[in-house]
Scaffold this active site. Structure first.
Site, mmCIF file in Angstrom:
data_model
loop_
_atom_site.group_PDB
_atom_site.id
_atom_site.type_symbol
_atom_site.label_atom_id
_atom_site.label_comp_id
_atom_site.label_asym_id
_atom_site.label_seq_id
_atom_site.Cartn_x
_atom_site.Cartn_y
_atom_site.Cartn_z
ATOM 1 N N ARG A 105 2.376 3.558 -4.774
ATOM 2 C CA ARG A 105 2.318 4.842 -4.078
ATOM 3 C C ARG A 105 3.319 4.815 -2.935
ATOM 4 N NH1 ARG A 105 -2.626 8.038 -1.486
ATOM 5 N NH2 ARG A 105 -2.854 6.138 -0.302
ATOM 6 N N THR A 109 5.808 9.856 0.814
ATOM 7 C CA THR A 109 5.528 11.076 0.035
ATOM 8 C C THR A 109 4.117 11.058 -0.571
ATOM 9 O OG1 THR A 109 6.322 10.091 -2.014
ATOM 10 C CG2 THR A 109 7.965 11.212 -0.636
ATOM 11 N N ASP A 201 -10.968 -4.895 -2.970
ATOM 12 C CA ASP A 201 -9.680 -4.716 -3.641
ATOM 13 C C ASP A 201 -9.625 -5.638 -4.852
ATOM 14 O OD1 ASP A 201 -6.535 -3.774 -2.748
ATOM 15 O OD2 ASP A 201 -6.812 -5.315 -4.293
ATOM 16 N N ASP A 204 -6.668 -8.166 -5.004
ATOM 17 C CA ASP A 204 -6.825 -9.282 -4.049
ATOM 18 C C ASP A 204 -7.893 -10.261 -4.518
ATOM 19 O OD1 ASP A 204 -4.846 -8.492 -2.346
ATOM 20 O OD2 ASP A 204 -6.179 -7.322 -1.048
HETATM 21 N N1 URA Z 1 -8.624 -0.210 -5.851
HETATM 22 C C1 URA Z 1 -9.372 -1.315 -5.657
HETATM 23 O O1 URA Z 1 -8.945 -2.428 -5.937
HETATM 24 N N2 URA Z 1 -10.620 -1.169 -5.144
HETATM 25 C C2 URA Z 1 -11.128 0.023 -4.829
HETATM 26 O O2 URA Z 1 -12.277 0.094 -4.375
HETATM 27 C C3 URA Z 1 -10.336 1.170 -5.046
HETATM 28 C C4 URA Z 1 -9.082 1.022 -5.559
#
Ligand code: URA
Length: 210
Positions: A105, A109, A201, A204
């Protein structure tokens, strides 16, 4: 059928997902569980693939039996977290072909920008299954599916681990024809675009980058 959402709520899937959600679960365990759940999601998403009858000979007799029809399936992970789901799916369907799509992303923008795209040349003869662990805003899934549709695949499905109502709504507003397969529909998105309660995430947690 339009706007179809399959929630794969098999007890094994729910059990494994709960352990993945816990912040106490380390990277190695998280990866292992994602692979195991992906295998189970793959089992569901391939439930309606076409079969053909062939003639074979067992050690005892000739018989007719069934094999998967047509060209091999194509799995397309959305980079980078989608590769975590790919592993389990390939364990169940080792002959599948694999495409890749990389999106980010643009912070200025806020538009989705494609940085990598590679699909088998003949997807118009193949069923394509796009994979990404989290259906959050839906922006990257929408962009990925739009791009793949330009290549006219025989069919398209989208597999994720956790979805939320906002993501499903956004996704199906643009791609009502693409069924979603998920292990859970969580409560909502937070103001940073993360799913609550979610699992944090996914990238991660798979790659240990935080
Ligand atoms: N991407 C992720 O890795 N976790 C989320 O909660 C939302 C988007």
């Amino acid at each position: 059928m339009l706007r179809v959402v399959h929630v794969v709520d098999h007890p094994l899937v729910q059990h494994k997902l709960t352990i993945m959600r816990s912040k106490e679960t380390d990277c190695a365990k998280f990866r292992q569980l994602l692979k195991e759940i992906s295998l189970l999601l793959c089992y569901e998403v391939t439930r309606d693939v076409q079969l053909e009858e062939v003639e074979i000979e067992t050690p005892l007799t000739k018989t007719k039996a069934k094999l998967l029809e047509g060209k091999k399936l194509v799995f397309v992970p959305i980079l980078r977290a989608g590769t975590g789901i790919l592993e389990g799916m390939l364990e169940l369907v080792p002959a599948a072909r694999v495409g890749h799509i990389g999106l980010y992303r643009d912070p200025k923008t806020l538009q989705t920008v494609e940085y990598y795209f590679n699909l088998p040349h003949d997807v118009s003869d193949r069923d394509v299954i796009v994979v990404d662990p989290m259906l959050a805003t839906g922006n990257s899934a929408i962009a990925a599916i739009s791009r793949i549709k330009q290549k006219s695949p025989k069919s398209l499905k989208f597999v994720n681990l956790i979805a939320c109502p906002e993501g499903i709504q956004n996704f199906h507003a643009v791609h009502p024809d693409v069924p979603i397969y998920t292990a859970a529909i969580d409560e909502r998105l937070n103001e940073h675009g993360y799913i609550l309660p979610g699992l944090g995430d996914a990238g991660d947690r798979i790659f240990g980058t935080k």
